[in-house]
Design a protein around this motif. Structure first.
Motif, PDB file in Angstrom:
ATOM      1  N   GLU A   3      39.040  44.929  45.917  1.00 58.40           N
ATOM      2  CA  GLU A   3      39.528  45.421  44.876  1.00 58.40           C
ATOM      3  C   GLU A   3      39.064  45.872  43.250  1.00 58.40           C
ATOM      4  OE1 GLU A   3      42.184  41.538  43.826  1.00 58.40           O
ATOM      5  OE2 GLU A   3      42.383  41.102  45.826  1.00 58.40           O
ATOM      6  N   PHE A   4      39.592  46.458  43.425  1.00 57.19           N
ATOM      7  CA  PHE A   4      39.474  47.882  42.380  1.00 57.19           C
ATOM      8  C   PHE A   4      39.295  46.277  41.302  1.00 57.19           C
ATOM      9  CE2 PHE A   4      40.238  49.485  37.977  1.00 57.19           C
ATOM     10  CZ  PHE A   4      39.331  50.188  38.045  1.00 57.19           C
ATOM     11  N   ASP A   5      39.862  45.822  40.621  1.00 57.98           N
ATOM     12  CA  ASP A   5      39.764  44.229  39.322  1.00 57.98           C
ATOM     13  C   ASP A   5      39.245  43.926  39.325  1.00 57.98           C
ATOM     14  OD1 ASP A   5      42.443  45.751  38.379  1.00 57.98           O
ATOM     15  OD2 ASP A   5      43.621  44.197  39.172  1.00 57.98           O
ATOM     16  N   ILE A   6      38.085  43.554  40.963  1.00 58.43           N
ATOM     17  CA  ILE A   6      36.978  42.563  40.956  1.00 58.43           C
ATOM     18  C   ILE A   6      35.642  43.408  40.805  1.00 58.43           C
ATOM     19  CG2 ILE A   6      35.932  41.454  42.650  1.00 58.43           C
ATOM     20  CD1 ILE A   6      38.352  40.317  43.530  1.00 58.43           C
ATOM     21  N   ALA A   7      35.604  44.778  41.043  1.00 59.89           N
ATOM     22  CA  ALA A   7      34.350  45.634  41.693  1.00 59.89           C
ATOM     23  C   ALA A   7      34.589  46.439  40.035  1.00 59.89           C
ATOM     24  CB  ALA A   7      35.014  47.305  42.121  1.00 59.89           C
ATOM     25  N   ILE A   8      35.192  46.371  39.197  1.00 63.74           N
ATOM     26  CA  ILE A   8      34.877  46.736  38.105  1.00 63.74           C
ATOM     27  C   ILE A   8      34.664  46.130  36.618  1.00 63.74           C
ATOM     28  CG2 ILE A   8      36.937  46.343  36.869  1.00 63.74           C
ATOM     29  CD1 ILE A   8      35.582  49.274  36.552  1.00 63.74           C
ATOM     30  N   ILE A   9      34.177  44.652  37.326  1.00 62.59           N
ATOM     31  CA  ILE A   9      33.441  43.846  36.099  1.00 62.59           C
ATOM     32  C   ILE A   9      31.337  44.288  35.609  1.00 62.59           C
ATOM     33  CG2 ILE A   9      33.395  41.420  35.495  1.00 62.59           C
ATOM     34  CD1 ILE A   9      35.210  40.765  36.454  1.00 62.59           C
ATOM     35  N   PRO A  10      31.350  44.520  36.397  1.00 64.11           N
ATOM     36  CA  PRO A  10      29.804  45.048  36.942  1.00 64.11           C
ATOM     37  C   PRO A  10      29.987  46.172  36.217  1.00 64.11           C
ATOM     38  CG  PRO A  10      30.217  43.988  39.478  1.00 64.11           C
ATOM     39  CD  PRO A  10      31.769  43.293  38.677  1.00 64.11           C
ATOM     40  N   VAL A  11      30.200  46.689  36.780  1.00 61.49           N
ATOM     41  CA  VAL A  11      30.330  48.536  36.492  1.00 61.49           C
ATOM     42  C   VAL A  11      30.770  48.060  34.666  1.00 61.49           C
ATOM     43  CG1 VAL A  11      31.031  50.411  36.284  1.00 61.49           C
ATOM     44  CG2 VAL A  11      30.892  49.536  38.552  1.00 61.49           C
ATOM     45  N   LEU A  12      31.268  47.332  34.353  1.00 61.84           N
ATOM     46  CA  LEU A  12      30.874  47.654  32.451  1.00 61.84           C
ATOM     47  C   LEU A  12      30.166  46.891  31.871  1.00 61.84           C
ATOM     48  CD1 LEU A  12      35.358  47.203  32.668  1.00 61.84           C
ATOM     49  CD2 LEU A  12      33.350  48.716  31.875  1.00 61.84           C
ATOM     50  N   GLN A  13      29.878  45.607  32.917  1.00 60.56           N
ATOM     51  CA  GLN A  13      28.940  45.058  32.427  1.00 60.56           C
ATOM     52  C   GLN A  13      27.304  45.613  32.187  1.00 60.56           C
ATOM     53  OE1 GLN A  13      29.097  41.702  35.147  1.00 60.56           O
ATOM     54  NE2 GLN A  13      30.167  40.158  33.542  1.00 60.56           N
ATOM     55  N   HIS A  14      27.736  46.436  33.205  1.00 63.18           N
ATOM     56  CA  HIS A  14      26.132  47.493  33.458  1.00 63.18           C
ATOM     57  C   HIS A  14      25.675  48.653  32.365  1.00 63.18           C
ATOM     58  CE1 HIS A  14      24.747  45.906  37.597  1.00 63.18           C
ATOM     59  NE2 HIS A  14      24.403  45.328  37.022  1.00 63.18           N
ATOM     60  N   GLU A  15      27.387  48.910  32.337  1.00 65.22           N
ATOM     61  CA  GLU A  15      27.272  49.866  31.487  1.00 65.22           C
ATOM     62  C   GLU A  15      27.518  50.241  29.995  1.00 65.22           C
ATOM     63  OE1 GLU A  15      26.905  53.256  32.143  1.00 65.22           O
ATOM     64  OE2 GLU A  15      26.886  53.194  34.725  1.00 65.22           O
ATOM     65  N   GLY A  16      28.222  49.132  29.237  1.00 66.93           N
ATOM     66  CA  GLY A  16      27.704  48.283  27.869  1.00 66.93           C
ATOM     67  C   GLY A  16      28.685  49.929  27.000  1.00 66.93           C
ATOM     68  N   GLY A  17      28.576  49.507  25.808  1.00 68.53           N
ATOM     69  CA  GLY A  17      29.511  50.871  25.029  1.00 68.53           C
ATOM     70  C   GLY A  17      29.343  52.339  24.926  1.00 68.53           C
ATOM     71  N   TYR A  18      29.086  52.590  23.083  1.00 65.40           N
ATOM     72  CA  TYR A  18      28.627  53.701  23.400  1.00 65.40           C
ATOM     73  C   TYR A  18      27.751  53.708  22.829  1.00 65.40           C
ATOM     74  CZ  TYR A  18      28.244  57.823  20.702  1.00 65.40           C
ATOM     75  OH  TYR A  18      27.897  59.151  20.088  1.00 65.40           O
ATOM     76  N   VAL A  19      26.941  54.612  23.555  1.00 67.85           N
ATOM     77  CA  VAL A  19      25.579  54.932  23.639  1.00 67.85           C
ATOM     78  C   VAL A  19      25.168  56.416  23.428  1.00 67.85           C
ATOM     79  CG1 VAL A  19      24.069  52.821  24.378  1.00 67.85           C
ATOM     80  CG2 VAL A  19      24.871  54.718  25.580  1.00 67.85           C
ATOM     81  N   ASN A  20      23.607  56.690  22.437  1.00 65.06           N
ATOM     82  CA  ASN A  20      24.091  58.360  22.948  1.00 65.06           C
ATOM     83  C   ASN A  20      22.038  58.325  23.149  1.00 65.06           C
ATOM     84  OD1 ASN A  20      23.937  60.944  22.933  1.00 65.06           O
ATOM     85  ND2 ASN A  20      25.022  61.291  20.560  1.00 65.06           N
ATOM     86  N   ASN A  21      22.219  57.892  24.014  1.00 63.70           N
ATOM     87  CA  ASN A  21      20.438  58.475  24.482  1.00 63.70           C
ATOM     88  C   ASN A  21      19.514  59.690  24.768  1.00 63.70           C
ATOM     89  OD1 ASN A  21      17.548  58.429  26.064  1.00 63.70           O
ATOM     90  ND2 ASN A  21      18.343  56.060  26.064  1.00 63.70           N
ATOM     91  N   SER A  22      19.197  60.348  23.977  1.00 63.99           N
ATOM     92  CA  SER A  22      18.409  61.258  24.105  1.00 63.99           C
ATOM     93  C   SER A  22      17.974  61.754  26.155  1.00 63.99           C
ATOM     94  CB  SER A  22      17.404  62.016  23.000  1.00 63.99           C
ATOM     95  OG  SER A  22      16.102  61.620  23.191  1.00 63.99           O
TER      96      SER A  22
END
Length: 187
Positions: A3-22
């Motif tokens: 299920e996508f609704d379960i799989a998206i949780i670790p993605v969002l945990q790993h990705e976090g919010g806004y960043v602009n890393n050079s």
């Protein structure tokens, strides 16, 4: 089936919010959606601020729900990850696809299948043969092999760029991502 609704949780945990890393070739990123990727989609679906273009302002204004919709449409559905019977394997392949791209993520999964005793090509295409092979391997065995393949990929990417930098070639310093990438690989 996964299920996508379960799989998206670790993605969002790993990705976090806004960043602009050079050091990130994707540029500004929010919830893991990069400006470079969003700009290449060929339409204005990523024009979050509705000003007629896709730029850093769209990344800054992107909501979690916007990102989730993009992940479902562009990263989950096209690769039919719901065909993977193991939710843990689906979570892992989806998470790594978001971070390193589908072809690389799929190749590493196929290599992990080979190290688990399945004779399969590592062509980066997940289809019936790959899905059948995934279902024949013990989940924990495949996860351990897949994690190892991912960690090895990240380490080699970091070392390759470090070697290029030593030669005076201007490339991103991926060593700044090492801890996060390895955490992601072994999660």
């Amino acid at each position: 089936m996964s299920e996508f609704d379960i799989a998206i949780i670790p993605v969002l945990q790993h990705e976090g919010g806004y960043v602009n890393n050079s050091n990130d070739p994707g540029g500004a990123t929010n919830y893991g959606i990069s400006l470079r990727w969003l700009s290449k989609q060929g339409d204005l679906a990523g024009d979050i601020d509705n000003d007629g273009d896709i730029d850093i302002d769209d990344i800054k204004q992107m909501s979690m729900n916007d990102a989730i919709a993009l992940y479902h449409q562009h990263f989950w559905e096209p690769y039919q990850y719901d065909s993977i019977k193991s939710q843990q394997i689906a979570n892992k392949v989806f998470d790594l696809t978001v971070n390193m791209g589908a072809k690389q993520s799929h190749k590493l999964l196929q290599r992990a299948l080979r190290s688990s005793g399945i004779s399969i090509m590592d062509d980066g295409i997940l289809g019936r043969i790959s899905f059948d092979a995934i279902s024949r391997v013990k989940e924990n065995e495949l996860l351990a092999a897949y994690r190892s393949e991912a960690a090895g990929f990240y380490r080699s990417l970091i070392m390759r760029n470090a070697a290029l930098r030593e030669q005076g070639i201007q490339v991103e310093d991926f060593s700044v991502f090492k801890k996060g990438w390895l955490n992601r690989a072994y999660a």
